[in-house]
Design an enzyme around this catalytic site. Structure first.
Site, PDB file in Angstrom:
ATOM      1  N   ARG A  21       0.865  -1.158   0.032  1.00 22.16           N
ATOM      2  CA  ARG A  21      -0.061  -0.166   0.013  1.00 22.16           C
ATOM      3  C   ARG A  21       0.685   1.249  -0.258  1.00 22.16           C
ATOM      4  NH1 ARG A  21      -3.445  -3.693   3.103  1.00 22.16           N
ATOM      5  NH2 ARG A  21      -5.442  -3.616   2.077  1.00 22.16           N
ATOM      6  N   SER A 137     -22.759 -14.617  11.126  1.00 24.01           N
ATOM      7  CA  SER A 137     -22.007 -13.287  10.511  1.00 24.01           C
ATOM      8  C   SER A 137     -22.086 -13.519   9.152  1.00 24.01           C
ATOM      9  CB  SER A 137     -20.602 -13.254  10.984  1.00 24.01           C
ATOM     10  OG  SER A 137     -19.920 -12.413  10.529  1.00 24.01           O
ATOM     11  N   SER A 189     -19.533  -1.754   1.560  1.00 21.83           N
ATOM     12  CA  SER A 189     -18.849  -0.614   0.624  1.00 21.83           C
ATOM     13  C   SER A 189     -17.938  -1.067  -0.431  1.00 21.83           C
ATOM     14  CB  SER A 189     -17.799   0.093   2.017  1.00 21.83           C
ATOM     15  OG  SER A 189     -16.578  -0.733   2.014  1.00 21.83           O
ATOM     16  N   HIS A 217     -21.800   3.003   6.435  1.00 25.36           N
ATOM     17  CA  HIS A 217     -21.823   3.653   5.128  1.00 25.36           C
ATOM     18  C   HIS A 217     -23.314   4.461   4.775  1.00 25.36           C
ATOM     19  CE1 HIS A 217     -17.832   2.567   3.822  1.00 25.36           C
ATOM     20  NE2 HIS A 217     -18.093   1.448   4.469  1.00 25.36           N
ATOM     21  N   THR A 245     -20.644   5.182  12.476  1.00 26.65           N
ATOM     22  CA  THR A 245     -19.372   5.806  12.471  1.00 26.65           C
ATOM     23  C   THR A 245     -19.491   7.409  12.408  1.00 26.65           C
ATOM     24  OG1 THR A 245     -17.026   6.266  11.583  1.00 26.65           O
ATOM     25  CG2 THR A 245     -18.898   5.912  10.129  1.00 26.65           C
ATOM     26  N   LYS A 248     -17.313   9.001   8.660  1.00 29.89           N
ATOM     27  CA  LYS A 248     -17.538   9.108   7.216  1.00 29.89           C
ATOM     28  C   LYS A 248     -18.619  10.026   6.927  1.00 29.89           C
ATOM     29  CE  LYS A 248     -15.723   4.451   6.740  1.00 29.89           C
ATOM     30  NZ  LYS A 248     -15.950   2.914   7.007  1.00 29.89           N
ATOM     31  N   THR A 277      -9.577   3.160  27.783  1.00 32.40           N
ATOM     32  CA  THR A 277      -8.993   4.066  26.605  1.00 32.40           C
ATOM     33  C   THR A 277      -9.375   5.492  26.726  1.00 32.40           C
ATOM     34  OG1 THR A 277      -8.626   4.376  24.124  1.00 32.40           O
ATOM     35  CG2 THR A 277     -10.739   3.674  24.926  1.00 32.40           C
ATOM     36  N   THR A 278      -8.545   6.560  26.356  1.00 33.06           N
ATOM     37  CA  THR A 278      -8.853   8.059  26.555  1.00 33.06           C
ATOM     38  C   THR A 278     -10.142   8.319  25.827  1.00 33.06           C
ATOM     39  OG1 THR A 278      -6.653   8.629  26.938  1.00 33.06           O
ATOM     40  CG2 THR A 278      -8.047  10.325  26.425  1.00 33.06           C
ATOM     41  N   THR A 363      -8.696  -6.809  -0.625  1.00 27.83           N
ATOM     42  CA  THR A 363      -9.795  -6.093  -0.177  1.00 27.83           C
ATOM     43  C   THR A 363     -11.102  -6.753  -1.030  1.00 27.83           C
ATOM     44  OG1 THR A 363      -8.441  -4.435   0.136  1.00 27.83           O
ATOM     45  CG2 THR A 363     -10.752  -3.877   0.185  1.00 27.83           C
TER      46      THR A 363
HETATM   47  C1  LIG Z   1     -15.106   2.005   7.785  1.00 28.56           C
HETATM   48  C2  LIG Z   1     -15.634   0.796   8.538  1.00 28.56           C
HETATM   49  C3  LIG Z   1     -15.909   0.655   9.732  1.00 28.56           C
HETATM   50  C4  LIG Z   1     -15.100   1.408  10.715  1.00 28.56           C
HETATM   51  O1  LIG Z   1     -15.390   2.820  10.833  1.00 28.56           O
HETATM   52  P1  LIG Z   1     -14.210   3.722  11.468  1.00 28.56           P
HETATM   53  O2  LIG Z   1     -14.789   4.849  11.950  1.00 28.56           O
HETATM   54  O3  LIG Z   1     -13.725   4.243  10.098  1.00 28.56           O
HETATM   55  O4  LIG Z   1     -13.134   2.902  12.304  1.00 28.56           O
HETATM   56  C5  LIG Z   1     -16.771  -0.139  10.293  1.00 28.56           C
HETATM   57  N1  LIG Z   1     -17.504  -1.016   9.331  1.00 28.56           N
HETATM   58  C6  LIG Z   1     -17.563  -0.749   8.122  1.00 28.56           C
HETATM   59  C7  LIG Z   1     -18.498  -1.636   7.271  1.00 28.56           C
HETATM   60  C8  LIG Z   1     -16.553   0.248   7.606  1.00 28.56           C
HETATM   61  O5  LIG Z   1     -16.579   0.309   6.180  1.00 28.56           O
END
Ligand SMILES: *Cc1c(COP(=O)(O)O)cnc(C)c1O
Length: 405
Positions: A21, A137, A189, A217, A245, A248, A277-278, A363
């Site tokens: 990469r 899963s 994605s 997503h 998240t 994104k 974790t912080t 990927t």
């Molecule tokens: C990007 C992604 C995550 C992780 O989210 P981040 O906030 O980037 O760590 C989790 N699940 C899927 C399907 C993703 O594409």
């Protein structure tokens, strides 16, 4: 053994396989999204248009978000100063969790330092701490879900991607008394396909299984308030856990789950990845809250986004450049060859000022190498024409086949 020699050899293996990469070194331009300055390895710079960002709506540079962040930093400082348990819970975290619970119509929400950590920690905790739990899963689940399930050491069954009938068979084969958890995503994605959420919930409910939906997503982008595909389809109340998240479409950083008060409190209380974790910087929490609030009330970004995606697809079709049909905002332009995919991406960047990262194995499967294009509301007609024109030139130079119209 000289360990550096070992590291170099392992990296050479990646290079030989075409899987090494290389990151594009970018400086994004706030106020001029999706433009960025690219720093080349020779120290030169040039301007590029980014066509593969997950900042799907440009919220990362929206003044509503950036001004909320700046105001919170000026008020509270840079970092949270501790874990959530030991002095790190800032009022902005509490407000953000309320906003997220409301977004998904759940009693509660719990934030983590990323979406990856939220999947890893929440699935890992639920699957390991619920006695005898079996996890079901989807075969194409994201690495963060797979790692969380693996870490839990719970029994797991992999069901065929987006196939409720296969899920039904797998659930039927197990002891009806054991607790069960079905884990899947809404928008996948790489192919941009969308899960049949209602059918999956039907099957899960038939066997009394909990459901865990990754809407990473889709949050901010689907549904009248940006609650995701489950909101769009009126299904949020049927899901036990909705995960998302803040990094994104919301344009900042962080991850979360939304669920019942008891489930969120359970994860909060037993999850190592939450406790030790912080906490997120208060400024991030303030920016994310502003972004979510804005997208709850504004359809402009979502409508413009859909229109831009349709325009890119129509222009690709007009020149017979093959792209995978799907119902989402992700436009996978299919190259089908790892070397050509990398070559096209390099030339787009160097000669046309267009940045699209090539997506190769592991990927995606070998033979389905692609350019994953993500149009945003801020790509102009001229940007689209420039992209599609460049692709058409390179398609001819590479003697790649065109789609049959
Ligand atoms: C990007 C992604 C995550 C992780 O989210 P981040 O906030 O980037 O760590 C989790 N699940 C899927 C399907 C993703 O594409």
């Amino acid at each position: 053994m000289d360990m550096n020699t070992y590291f170099e050899k392992a990296l050479d293996g990646l290079r030989d396989a075409g899987n090494y990469r290389v990151f594009a070194d970018l400086e994004r331009h706030a106020g001029d999204f999706p433009r960025a300055t690219r720093y080349r390895s020779d120290g030169q710079t040039h301007d590029v248009t980014v066509w593969c960002s997950n900042d799907y709506l440009g919220m990362g540079q929206n003044p509503i978000v950036t001004s909320a962040m700046i105001a919170a930093i000026e008020k509270c400082g840079a970092g949270a100063g501790g874990t959530r348990n030991i002095s790190g819970t800032n009022h902005y975290h509490v407000l953000l969790e309320k906003e997220l619970a409301d977004l998904h119509g759940k009693e509660a929400a719990l934030i983590f330092t990323s979406g990856y950590v939220s999947n890893w920690a929440a699935l890992g905790t639920l699957a390991s701490k619920v006695p005898d739990c079996i996890v079901y899963s989807d075969a194409l689940n994201h690495a963060s879900m797979i790692e969380g399930i693996r870490h839990s050491r719970a029994d797991k069954r992999i069901w065929k991607h987006n196939d409720p009938e296969d899920l039904d068979r797998k659930l039927a084969a197990d002891d009806p008394e054991r607790p069960k958890l079905v884990a899947f995503e809404s928008v996948y994605s790489m192919d941009g396909d969308i899960a049949p959420i209602a059918e999956i919930c039907d099957v899960a409910e038939k066997y009394g299984a909990m459901t865990y939906l990754d809407e990473v997503h889709a949050v901010g982008m689907y549904g009248p308030r940006g609650g995701g595909v489950a909101e769009q389809e009126g299904l949020m109340d049927r899901l036990t856990v909705i995960e998302g998240t803040l990094g994104k479409a919301f344009g900042v950083l962080g991850g979360y789950i939304a669920a019942s008060t008891a489930l969120c409190d359970f994860v909060r209380s037993f999850s190592s990845g939450f406790i030790f974790t912080t906490a997120l910087p208060p400024g991030l929490a303030a920016g994310a809250t502003a972004s979510i609030r804005h997208l709850k009330g504004s359809e402009i970004e979502r409508l413009r986004h859909k229109e831009r995606v349709a325009k890119v697809r129509a222009k690709l079709d007009a020149l017979s450049i093959p792209h995978m049909p799907n119902p989402s905002h992700i436009v996978p332009v299919m190259v089908g060859d790892a070397a050509k995919c990398k070559w096209i991406s390099d030339l787009l960047l160097d000669n046309y000022g267009i940045y699209v990262q090539p997506i190769n194995y592991p990927t995606v499967p070998v033979g389905t190498e692609r350019l994953r294009i993500t149009p945003t509301p801020l790509h102009s007609d001229a940007d689209i024409d420039h992209l599609v024109g460049a692709l058409s030139n390179l398609w001819s130079q590479c003697a790649l086949s065109r789609a049959v119209a």
